[in-house]
Write an enzyme that holds these catalytic residues in place. Structure first.
Site, PDB file in Angstrom:
ATOM      1  N   GLY A  34      40.239 -13.662  33.201  1.00 30.74           N
ATOM      2  CA  GLY A  34      39.782 -13.030  32.109  1.00 30.74           C
ATOM      3  C   GLY A  34      38.951 -12.299  32.389  1.00 30.74           C
ATOM      4  N   PHE A  36      35.131 -12.487  31.171  1.00 33.30           N
ATOM      5  CA  PHE A  36      34.278 -13.474  31.215  1.00 33.30           C
ATOM      6  C   PHE A  36      34.625 -14.692  31.843  1.00 33.30           C
ATOM      7  CE2 PHE A  36      34.234  -9.747  28.142  1.00 33.30           C
ATOM      8  CZ  PHE A  36      33.245  -9.089  28.685  1.00 33.30           C
ATOM      9  N   GLY A  37      35.826 -15.119  31.408  1.00 34.26           N
ATOM     10  CA  GLY A  37      35.921 -16.079  31.461  1.00 34.26           C
ATOM     11  C   GLY A  37      38.016 -16.594  31.798  1.00 34.26           C
ATOM     12  N   SER A  38      37.879 -17.530  31.779  1.00 29.42           N
ATOM     13  CA  SER A  38      39.100 -18.294  32.597  1.00 29.42           C
ATOM     14  C   SER A  38      39.538 -18.941  31.178  1.00 29.42           C
ATOM     15  CB  SER A  38      38.846 -19.544  33.456  1.00 29.42           C
ATOM     16  OG  SER A  38      37.784 -19.402  33.993  1.00 29.42           O
ATOM     17  N   LYS A  57      40.153 -21.076  26.125  1.00 31.26           N
ATOM     18  CA  LYS A  57      39.503 -20.023  27.028  1.00 31.26           C
ATOM     19  C   LYS A  57      37.934 -20.380  27.313  1.00 31.26           C
ATOM     20  CE  LYS A  57      40.557 -15.155  25.899  1.00 31.26           C
ATOM     21  NZ  LYS A  57      40.567 -14.064  25.038  1.00 31.26           N
ATOM     22  N   ASP A 151      41.964  -3.089  21.198  1.00 28.99           N
ATOM     23  CA  ASP A 151      42.177  -3.626  22.958  1.00 28.99           C
ATOM     24  C   ASP A 151      43.866  -4.014  22.819  1.00 28.99           C
ATOM     25  OD1 ASP A 151      42.002  -4.081  25.059  1.00 28.99           O
ATOM     26  OD2 ASP A 151      41.326  -6.056  25.210  1.00 28.99           O
ATOM     27  N   ARG A 155      49.009  -6.001  28.588  1.00 28.08           N
ATOM     28  CA  ARG A 155      48.475  -7.389  29.501  1.00 28.08           C
ATOM     29  C   ARG A 155      47.632  -8.560  28.050  1.00 28.08           C
ATOM     30  NH1 ARG A 155      44.523  -3.475  29.471  1.00 28.08           N
ATOM     31  NH2 ARG A 155      43.031  -3.220  27.464  1.00 28.08           N
ATOM     32  N   ASN A 156      47.572  -7.506  26.999  1.00 20.77           N
ATOM     33  CA  ASN A 156      47.599  -9.161  25.741  1.00 20.77           C
ATOM     34  C   ASN A 156      48.798  -9.002  24.829  1.00 20.77           C
ATOM     35  OD1 ASN A 156      44.976  -9.172  26.788  1.00 20.77           O
ATOM     36  ND2 ASN A 156      44.048  -7.335  25.275  1.00 20.77           N
ATOM     37  N   ASP A 169      44.101 -11.727  22.319  1.00 16.91           N
ATOM     38  CA  ASP A 169      42.850 -10.986  22.243  1.00 16.91           C
ATOM     39  C   ASP A 169      41.908 -10.260  21.587  1.00 16.91           C
ATOM     40  OD1 ASP A 169      41.370 -10.513  25.277  1.00 16.91           O
ATOM     41  OD2 ASP A 169      42.505 -11.771  25.407  1.00 16.91           O
TER      42      ASP A 169
HETATM   43  O1  ACK Z   1      50.117 -12.550  32.078  1.00 23.50           O
HETATM   44  P1  ACK Z   1      48.811 -14.354  31.327  1.00 23.50           P
HETATM   45  O2  ACK Z   1      49.726 -15.296  32.128  1.00 23.50           O
HETATM   46  O3  ACK Z   1      48.886 -14.059  29.625  1.00 23.50           O
HETATM   47  O4  ACK Z   1      48.084 -14.315  32.115  1.00 23.50           O
HETATM   48  C1  ACK Z   1      46.700 -14.357  31.063  1.00 23.50           C
HETATM   49  C2  ACK Z   1      45.526 -15.139  31.637  1.00 23.50           C
HETATM   50  O5  ACK Z   1      46.020 -16.190  30.173  1.00 23.50           O
HETATM   51  C3  ACK Z   1      44.339 -14.112  30.891  1.00 23.50           C
HETATM   52  O6  ACK Z   1      44.278 -13.781  29.807  1.00 23.50           O
HETATM   53  C4  ACK Z   1      47.112 -15.640  29.657  1.00 23.50           C
HETATM   54  N1  ACK Z   1      46.961 -16.361  28.905  1.00 23.50           N
HETATM   55  C5  ACK Z   1      46.149 -15.757  27.630  1.00 23.50           C
HETATM   56  N2  ACK Z   1      46.214 -16.503  26.130  1.00 23.50           N
HETATM   57  C6  ACK Z   1      47.521 -17.147  26.573  1.00 23.50           C
HETATM   58  C7  ACK Z   1      48.271 -18.266  25.897  1.00 23.50           C
HETATM   59  N3  ACK Z   1      48.135 -18.614  24.141  1.00 23.50           N
HETATM   60  N4  ACK Z   1      49.274 -19.125  25.914  1.00 23.50           N
HETATM   61  C8  ACK Z   1      49.613 -18.598  27.060  1.00 23.50           C
HETATM   62  N5  ACK Z   1      48.385 -17.869  28.294  1.00 23.50           N
HETATM   63  C9  ACK Z   1      47.751 -17.494  27.796  1.00 23.50           C
HETATM   64  C10 ACK Z   1      47.587 -14.439  29.805  1.00 23.50           C
END
Ligand code: ACK
Length: 290
Positions: A34, A36-38, A57, A151, A155-156, A169
Site C-alpha cells: 500500500g 504506507f504499508g505492506s 496490514k 476511497d 483497487r479497493n 480500505d
Molecule cells: O490486488 P491485491 O492482491 O489485493 O493487492 C492488494 C494489496 O493487498 C495491497 O492492498 C491485497 N489485500 C488487501 N487486503 C486484503 C485482504 N483482506 N485479503 C487479501 N488481499 C488483500 C490487495
C-alpha cells in the site's frame, strides 16, 4: 471490550478481548504494497484454536509517523463498527510491535488483479453486474451506518470468490454529521480522478460523492481495469470534469449501464442515484436486455 485506546500497555501475553497476541499470529509472504504499508498473508489461531488465513496490514518502518498511525487507527475504528458480508471483516489488531491490522483473507485479491488474470473467462454482464450489485449493497449498508468511504475504487474491491466482492480500505472513511456530509480540513493525498466536483472543489464528502466514485469504479470494471483518464494528472482530469467532460463508454459496457454511470457523474449531486436505487438497478436488470 469497550476500549479504543490502543496505546495502553498490556504485559499479559495471553489473548484478551481487545488485542491479538503476537504468538497467535504468523506472518507469511507479502501480497501487496500500500502507500504506507505492506499487506502480508498470514495465519491466525482463533480462540477455538483453529488456524485461519488472514491478511495482515502493517505500517512500513519508514512510514511510521503520527499522521500514518492516525490513518491506520481510523481504519481500525471504522472497521470495528462494521459487520456485513459485502465489507471486508476486521478480525482484530495486534499491538506488536509492529502494529498489525488483521483482516479476513480474500483469496482472489482485488478485482483489478482478477480481471487481469481472467480476461477471457469474464462475462461482463454476469460478473461485473453482480459485483456492482454487491458493492452497492455494501455501500448502502455503510450509508446506513453514517459513514462515507472516500476511497471507493476498483483497487479497493476484493474478491472472496469470483461471485463475492467486498469493499475494503477504510483509511479515509469518516462519519457524516447532521448535515449528511463530512468536510475535510486539509487536502491530503486524494484520489482526485475518483472524486466528485463538490469534493475536490469544496472538500465536501457525502454518500452522493461516494456514488460518484461508484460510477468510476464500475467504469474501471467494464474497462477491464483501465486507468480512468489514462496517465493524465488528477489536476488536469478535474478541469475536464468541471468543463462537462466525462469518461467514455467502455467497449464492453452496455448503453443502459453507461447511462447509470453518467447519472452517478451528474454535477448536481441531488440528481445522482442513491445506493439503494443502484442496488435495485444492478439486481433487477435481466441479462438478455443487453
Ligand atoms: O490486488 P491485491 O492482491 O489485493 O493487492 C492488494 C494489496 O493487498 C495491497 O492492498 C491485497 N489485500 C488487501 N487486503 C486484503 C485482504 N483482506 N485479503 C487479501 N488481499 C488483500 C490487495
Amino acid at each position: 471490550g469497550n476500549n479504543n485506546n490502543i496505546s495502553h500497555t498490556n504485559n499479559n501475553n495471553n489473548e484478551n478481548e481487545d488485542y491479538i497476541s503476537l504468538d497467535k499470529l504468523k506472518r507469511g509472504n507479502i501480497i501487496g504494497e500500500g502507500e504506507f504499508g505492506s499487506v502480508y498473508k498470514g495465519t491466525y489461531v482463533n480462540l477455538k484454536g483453529e488456524a485461519t488465513s488472514v491478511a495482515i496490514k502493517t505500517l512500513r518502518e519508514d512510514q511510521v509517523n503520527q499522521n500514518n498511525i492516525k490513518t491506520f487507527l481510523v481504519e481500525v475504528q471504522v472497521m470495528q463498527k462494521l459487520d456485513h458480508e459485502c465489507i471486508v471483516r476486521l478480525i482484530g489488531i495486534c499491538k506488536g510491535p509492529p502494529l498489525q491490522m488483521v483482516q479476513e483473507y480474500l483469496a482472489l485479491g482485488s478485482i483489478l488483479q482478477y480481471m487481469d488474470a481472467n480476461k477471457e473467462k469474464i462475462r461482463p454482464n454476469h460478473e461485473f453486474k453482480m459485483w456492482a450489485a454487491q458493492i452497492a449493497i455494501g455501500m448502502n449498508y455503510l450509508e446506513q451506518q453514517r459513514f462515507v468511504h472516500r476511497d471507493l475504487a476498483a483497487r479497493n474491491i476484493l474478491l472472496a470468490t469470483p461471485e463475492q466482492a467486498k469493499i475494503s480500505d477504510f483509511g479515509l472513511s469518516r462519519m457524516v454529521g447532521m448535515e449528511d456530509f463530512y468536510r475535510a480540513s486539509t487536502g491530503g493525498k486524494w484520489p482526485l480522478k475518483w472524486y466528485a466536483p463538490e469534493s475536490y472543489n469544496y472538500a465536501q464528502f457525502s454518500h452522493k460523492s461516494d456514488v460518484w466514485s461508484f460510477g468510476v469504479t464500475i467504469w474501471e470494471m467494464f474497462s477491464f481495469g483501465a486507468h480512468p483518464w489514462g496517465d493524465m494528472k488528477g489536476a488536469e482530469a478535474i478541469k475536464l470534469i468541471d468543463s462537462g467532460q466525462r469518461l467514455e463508454q467502455p467497449n464492453a459496457c452496455p448503453k443502459n449501464i453507461y447511462d447509470v454511470m453518467l447519472q452517478c457523474w451528474d454535477f448536481d449531486m441531488n440528481r445522482r442515484p442513491t445506493f439503494s436505487e443502484l442496488v435495485k438497478i444492478f439486481q433487477s436488470e435481466p441479462e438478455h436486455d443487453y
